[in-house]
Design a protein around this motif. Structure first.
Motif, short mmCIF file in Angstrom:
data_model
loop_
_atom_site.label_atom_id
_atom_site.label_comp_id
_atom_site.label_asym_id
_atom_site.label_seq_id
_atom_site.Cartn_x
_atom_site.Cartn_y
_atom_site.Cartn_z
N UNK A 47 66.51 -55.41 89.95
CA UNK A 47 65.18 -55.69 89.40
C UNK A 47 65.34 -56.15 87.95
N UNK A 48 65.57 -57.44 87.78
CA UNK A 48 65.83 -58.01 86.46
C UNK A 48 64.51 -58.32 85.74
N UNK A 49 64.64 -58.88 84.52
CA UNK A 49 63.48 -59.13 83.66
C UNK A 49 62.43 -60.00 84.34
N UNK A 50 62.84 -61.16 84.86
CA UNK A 50 61.87 -62.08 85.47
C UNK A 50 61.22 -61.45 86.70
N UNK A 51 62.03 -60.74 87.48
CA UNK A 51 61.50 -60.10 88.70
C UNK A 51 60.44 -59.06 88.36
N UNK A 52 60.70 -58.27 87.33
CA UNK A 52 59.74 -57.22 86.93
C UNK A 52 58.44 -57.83 86.41
N UNK A 53 58.55 -58.94 85.65
CA UNK A 53 57.33 -59.62 85.17
C UNK A 53 56.52 -60.15 86.34
N UNK A 108 55.66 -53.32 84.49
CA UNK A 108 55.40 -53.20 85.92
C UNK A 108 55.05 -51.77 86.29
N UNK A 109 55.72 -50.78 85.65
CA UNK A 109 55.38 -49.37 85.89
C UNK A 109 53.90 -49.13 85.60
N UNK A 122 51.47 -51.30 85.55
CA UNK A 122 50.63 -51.99 86.53
C UNK A 122 50.55 -51.21 87.83
N UNK A 123 51.69 -50.68 88.29
CA UNK A 123 51.73 -49.92 89.54
C UNK A 123 50.91 -48.64 89.40
N UNK A 124 51.07 -47.94 88.27
CA UNK A 124 50.35 -46.68 88.07
C UNK A 124 48.85 -46.89 88.04
N UNK A 125 48.40 -48.01 87.47
CA UNK A 125 46.97 -48.23 87.25
C UNK A 125 46.28 -49.01 88.37
N UNK A 126 47.03 -49.55 89.31
CA UNK A 126 46.41 -50.31 90.40
C UNK A 126 45.62 -49.36 91.30
N UNK A 159 60.61 -45.58 89.98
CA UNK A 159 59.30 -45.54 89.32
C UNK A 159 58.62 -46.90 89.43
N UNK A 160 59.36 -47.96 89.13
CA UNK A 160 58.80 -49.31 89.14
C UNK A 160 58.29 -49.68 90.53
N UNK A 161 58.97 -49.20 91.56
CA UNK A 161 58.63 -49.54 92.94
C UNK A 161 57.81 -48.44 93.61
N UNK A 162 57.05 -47.68 92.83
CA UNK A 162 56.08 -46.70 93.34
C UNK A 162 56.74 -45.60 94.17
N UNK A 163 57.71 -44.91 93.55
CA UNK A 163 58.30 -43.73 94.17
C UNK A 163 57.36 -42.54 94.11
N UNK A 164 57.84 -41.38 94.53
CA UNK A 164 56.97 -40.21 94.70
C UNK A 164 56.24 -39.84 93.40
N UNK A 165 56.90 -39.97 92.27
CA UNK A 165 56.26 -39.57 91.01
C UNK A 165 55.11 -40.49 90.62
#
Length: 489
Positions: A317-323, A369-370, A372-376, A394-400
């Motif tokens: 998950x590099x810079x461009x991918x995360x953006x 991205x974290x 954005x995922x948390x607030x969606x 965390x970035x990919x919406x794990x349990x936490x």
């Protein structure tokens, strides 16, 4: 094999004692009588699998999702063949998770109670804290205030804390001769007062239906009780989910092939579109930013007729991918489209953390991205199809990050670091096996490069603790699913 073991409850002898001597139905037979024919999704069936107090999985409690009279319900059912249905810490966690699902999705809760109450030798792990056993009763009150119906069947012993579950439900049924409800049973009455009293006189079905009013419905048999509960659910004024018009298109490529595509090596990832083409309806996928940040695949598709946004790892998950991921998740939030996350990350190379501009930019993009995922504010379902390591969880919406559901394929690995990613350090001097493993860690792990006080005992422990089965037995997810069942689940 493990799922088959779970279906046998406490074992053949315990099931025979339950059904023949005590004249009760096995918990899975009870659910068969209660549910509409069709799919039943059992939640976390392997909970307690390898915990020291659980000699069999399931922890005396079965939870799941199914339909009664077309209405989706969450089920929490005691399995009295496992230690008399007594409640263990993992059983409490399982019940709390089921209630959380009911609250998030506004689903009717159905309790089938046949329990000896809390397992007293573990009371310090069951009783006093915020997320211990008492939280079950708190949640019942909160759900009532939210207008989420709860119904219960007393289909066996209902003792101590377990007695509050049916009495706090909005409607309850008690079964003659086998259902009993009291805070302390006849042996404790004898010890405290010297009085001999039968279970029926102390807390049987007739007493609670005719005298105390603790139960709202009397049933002469188990079969009658489940017909009664089906009738109760039909009067809750809950709209059945409408049937879909027509069958959704099957993928062009067979979902059965996912069993052969599930990645077993985590040092790299296979092209994730091979997975998507076997998950989405008609294998149709409208990709978003296809040429940018290609180590993350994003886009829209339908699964069983439902439009979803898909965020799937296709490498580091590099810079461009995360953006790109941040942008896409915000789009889904704006449009009210649920998001499906497929986790299969390549582990970061071990070694001292880089302080280069590229590394800093990647951290900032991942943090974006974290957020954005948390607030969606849309439903999120996460499936770990391969490896998931470090911050990518965390970035990919794990349990936490509180996905609505989180499932794992059996090959999944979830860990801070991948133990198999450490290169081998040749032995130098007389090292014992464990000392050598620790030397390998210190030589290759950037934590230890900065004299981190954390000491890992061995690589084997990292290996064990990252497996899907270790995770699922502790209820860090909602269950292990077979790859070919992913669409249905």
């Amino acid at each position: 094999e493990l799922l088959e073991k779970v279906k046998k409850g406490g074992g053949e002898n315990a099931v025979l004692r339950h059904t023949q001597r005590n004249k009760k139905l096995f918990v899975r037979e009870r659910l068969r009588l209660l549910l509409d024919p069709g799919d039943f999704l059992e939640l976390s069936p392997l909970a307690g699998l390898d915990l020291p107090y659980g000699d069999v999985p399931a922890a005396g409690c079965l939870t799941g999702i199914g339909r009664i009279c077309g209405v989706w319900c969450v089920f929490i059912a005691s399995d009295a063949t496992v230690k008399g249905g007594t409640i263990y810490p993992i059983g409490v966690k399982k019940q709390l998770r089921a209630q959380e699902i009911a609250m998030e999705n506004r689903l009717v809760s159905v309790h089938l109670v046949d329990s000896g109450g809390a397992f007293l030798p573990l009371q310090s792990e069951l009783f006093p804290d915020k997320l211990h056993g008492g939280r079950i009763f708190y949640n019942e009150a909160i759900m009532s205030a939210m207008g989420i119906p709860q119904v219960a069947v007393v289909c066996g012993s209902c003792v101590a804390g377990g007695a509050y579950v049916p009495t706090m439900a909005e409607e309850s049924v008690i079964i003659d001769k086998i259902g009993t409800l009291f805070l302390a049973g006849p042996p404790l009455v004898k010890a405290a007062t010297g009085e001999d009293v039968s279970p029926e006189d102390l807390g049987g079905a007739r007493l609670h239906s005719q005298v105390s009013g603790c139960s709202d419905h009397f049933a002469a048999s188990e079969e009658e009780a489940y017909v009664c509960i089906r009738n109760v659910v039909s009067t809750l004024n809950c709209e059945p989910v409408p049937e879909e018009d027509g069958e959704p298109d099957s993928p062009v490529f067979s979902p059965e092939e996912l069993l052969g595509l599930a990645p077993l090596a985590y040092s790299c990832t296979l092209p994730v579109k091979l997975i998507l083409s076997r998950l989405v309806d008609g294998s149709r996928f409208q990709e978003f930013k296809a040429a940018y940040g290609t180590t993350l695949v994003t886009g829209f598709g339908h699964v069983e007729g439902h439009l979803v946004g898909i965020v799937a790892n296709n490498g580091e998950l590099a810079h461009d991918a995360a953006l790109k991921g941040s942008h896409f998740v915000q789009l889904c939030g704006q449009r009210g489209i649920p998001i499906l996350f497929l986790q299969n990350t390549a582990p970061q190379p071990a070694g001292p953390a880089s302080v280069s501009q590229a590394h800093s930019n990647r951290l900032k993009a991942q943090a974006s991205m974290m957020a954005a995922v948390a607030c969606a504010a849309v439903p999120k379902i996460t499936i770990v199809i391969g490896g998931c390591f470090g911050s990518d969880s965390y970035v990919m919406c794990g349990r936490s990050f509180s996905p609505n559901f989180l499932f794992l394929w059996p090959n999944a690995r979830v860990a801070l670091v991948d133990s198999r990613h450490f290169p081998t350090v040749p032995p130098a001097g007389d090292w014992t096996g464990e000392e050598l493993e620790l030397k390998q860690l210190k030589a290759n792990c950037f934590y230890c490069a900065f004299n981190c006080p954390v000491q890992f005992s061995a690589l084997s422990r990292l290996e064990e603790e990252s497996s899907a089965f270790y995770s699922s037995s502790r209820l860090w997810d909602d269950g292990i699913i077979l790859p070919q069942d992913t669409r249905r689940v």
